[in-house]
Design an enzyme around this catalytic site. Structure first.
Site: not given
Ligand code: 13P
Length: 253
Positions: A9, A11, A98, A168, A214
């Site tokens: 992802n 983002k 998010e 998550e 993470s």
């Molecule tokens: P991180 O791997 O940066 O913690 O993010 C996880 C996430 O939100 C994937 O959608």
């Protein structure tokens, strides 16, 4: 047997040239993953979908990070399913924490989007997960169960089996504080039980459930050793080619 899945992802990261560079450079690792029976993909921003589709091998799954449930109309700033389909997108992430936090996306709204995607033969990746407060109160299971029951309400079993779930925990996202493999497995096994009660055990056994929060090249193999965890939804560690390659290697084991 559920096929393993790694989904990056991205983002709100990468310009088009940066996305193109990744897409052009991922060919060998995608081939390696596919030859080991693993599905791999990334979810770029809307503007980077076409460059990635154009330059990456066709086996790389390219997912959008959101979609609107209406086909067209007066919805400023939104993107529709026909628009995604037309450029060749078949997967969409929904309900990320998010988007729930900053954009008010609810499980009810996700349910409408999931139904619309399934009606278009597209794959929803439905995210769920609890806050640190909920985790510390010991209320993770009922909280996540509610997200699953509402998000997947009214689906037929044959539709439900096409959905991918991502668990998550919010407290593990981007914090470097990943859930232990035991915590992840316990919640994911609970989710599978909820899916079994909604759609029957054979369907629940087919649904892929990912862990996210993470995940790094150094810890992905631990999660994959757990019986109910079918892969990972990865943020930060999916952005660079080297790290993405490390994730694939960890997944292959
Ligand atoms: P991180 O791997 O940066 O913690 O993010 C996880 C996430 O939100 C994937 O959608």
């Amino acid at each position: 047997m559920r096929k393993k899945l790694l989904l990056g992802n991205w983002k709100m990261n990468k310009t088009r040239p940066e996305a193109k560079e990744f897409a052009k450079g991922c060919g060998e690792m995608v081939e390696y993953a596919v030859s080991h029976g693993i599905d791999v993909g990334v979810a770029p921003t809307f503007v980077c979908l076409c460059p990635v589709l154009k330059h990456a091998p066709k086996e790389l799954i390219v997912a959008a990070q959101n979609v609107n449930e209406h086909d067209h109309g007066a919805y400023t700033g939104e993107i529709s399913i026909p628009m995604l389909k037309e450029i060749g997108i078949g997967w969409v992430i929904l309900g990320h924490s998010e988007r729930r936090e900053y954009n008010g996306e609810t499980s009810e709204a996700c349910n409408l989007k999931i139904k619309a995607l399934l009606a278009n033969d597209m794959v929803p990746v439905y995210c769920c997960g609890e806050s640190l407060g909920t985790f510390e109160e010991g209320k993770t299971k009922p909280f996540v169960e509610e997200q699953i029951r509402v998000g997947l309400a009214d689906l037929k079993p044959e539709e439900a089996e096409k959905v991918v779930i991502a668990y998550e925990p919010i407290w593990a996202i981007g914090t470097g504080k990943s859930a232990t493999k035991e915590i992840a497995e316990e919640t994911i096994a609970h989710i599978r039980g909820v899916l079994a009660s909604m759609f029957g055990a054979p369907v629940a056994e087919k649904i892929r459930i990912l862990y996210g929060g993470s995940v790094k090249p150094g810890n992905i193999a631990e999660y994959m050793s757990m019986p109910d965890i079918d892969g990972a939804l990865v943020g930060g560690a999916s952005l660079e080619l080297d790290s993405y390659k490390g994730l694939i290697e960890g997944l292959v084991g």
